[in-house]
Scaffold this active site. Sequence first.
Site, PDB file in Angstrom:
ATOM      1  N   ASP A  15      17.786 -29.329 -20.014  1.00 38.83           N
ATOM      2  CA  ASP A  15      17.806 -28.213 -19.065  1.00 38.83           C
ATOM      3  C   ASP A  15      19.079 -27.408 -19.284  1.00 38.83           C
ATOM      4  O   ASP A  15      20.183 -27.970 -19.298  1.00 38.83           O
ATOM      5  CB  ASP A  15      17.763 -28.728 -17.624  1.00 38.83           C
ATOM      6  CG  ASP A  15      16.459 -29.453 -17.297  1.00 38.83           C
ATOM      7  OD1 ASP A  15      15.515 -29.357 -18.109  1.00 38.83           O
ATOM      8  OD2 ASP A  15      16.392 -30.092 -16.236  1.00 38.83           O
ATOM      9  N   ASP A 136       4.370 -27.333  -9.887  1.00 34.31           N
ATOM     10  CA  ASP A 136       5.456 -28.072  -9.251  1.00 34.31           C
ATOM     11  C   ASP A 136       5.079 -28.344  -7.803  1.00 34.31           C
ATOM     12  O   ASP A 136       4.731 -27.423  -7.063  1.00 34.31           O
ATOM     13  CB  ASP A 136       6.750 -27.257  -9.316  1.00 34.31           C
ATOM     14  CG  ASP A 136       7.104 -26.876 -10.750  1.00 34.31           C
ATOM     15  OD1 ASP A 136       6.772 -27.664 -11.658  1.00 34.31           O
ATOM     16  OD2 ASP A 136       7.706 -25.809 -10.953  1.00 34.31           O
TER      17      ASP A 136
END
EC number: 5.3.1.16
Length: 246
Positions: A15, A136
């Site tokens: 990330d 998500d």
Amino acid sequence: MSFEDNKMLIMPAVDIKNGKCVQLVQGKPGTEQVIIDNPEKVTKKWEDEGAEIIHVIDLDGALKSKDNLNTIKKILGEVSVPIQLGGGIRSVDYGKQLLNLDIERLIIGTMAIENPQTITELSDEFGSDKIMVSLDSKDSKVVIKGWKEKINKTATDVSKEFQEAGAGSILFTNVDVEGLLKGFDIQPAVDLVNSVDVPIVYSGGVTTIQDVKKLTKTGVKGVVIGSALYKNKLNIKKALKLQNIE
């Protein structure tokens, strides 16, 4: 790299925030527990450890502050294994720009929810195998815009819509447990696998080798692992041994 019937790919997460490799708790800015310079070197490390594909997310893009395109290009120049990439893809044109960088798979979240036609457009041009939709889930509902906004649908509700729109695979992230290193409830992943015919990749709360073993029994085709690897809770080489499912 296409998904295989008897394989569950282990996907280390890289990330990117402010040009560095980070790990956040439940995606919240300011909760960085891991900050490492040179994300391209981190990606290379996972390749050297045996990872067959690496999961790269541009957190700045997802949070609308800026993008890390230069860092992404450095990563692509550093490794030879496939990269699946997401974060901040707000337009078809930017999606095409990224796909033309020779990434393996583009992960699209908010744009897909707000305009499913964009999925059809990109899959028609590049092939559905290149397009992964990110679903998500927080409190059992889908969240968008960097996990800040909730819509009144579950991941299972919308997964069929995206399969029909042309998505070749789905990334399911359980935000409730993301980055907490406390494990996860297996049932949402099972429900999603049973609801569609496209491959499902799971992310969120994977902490131990037992968690990875649990996922081998769900039918998911991949698992993204972040904090557990960076905090040495989980050994990637042991996890990679579980990729091939009997």
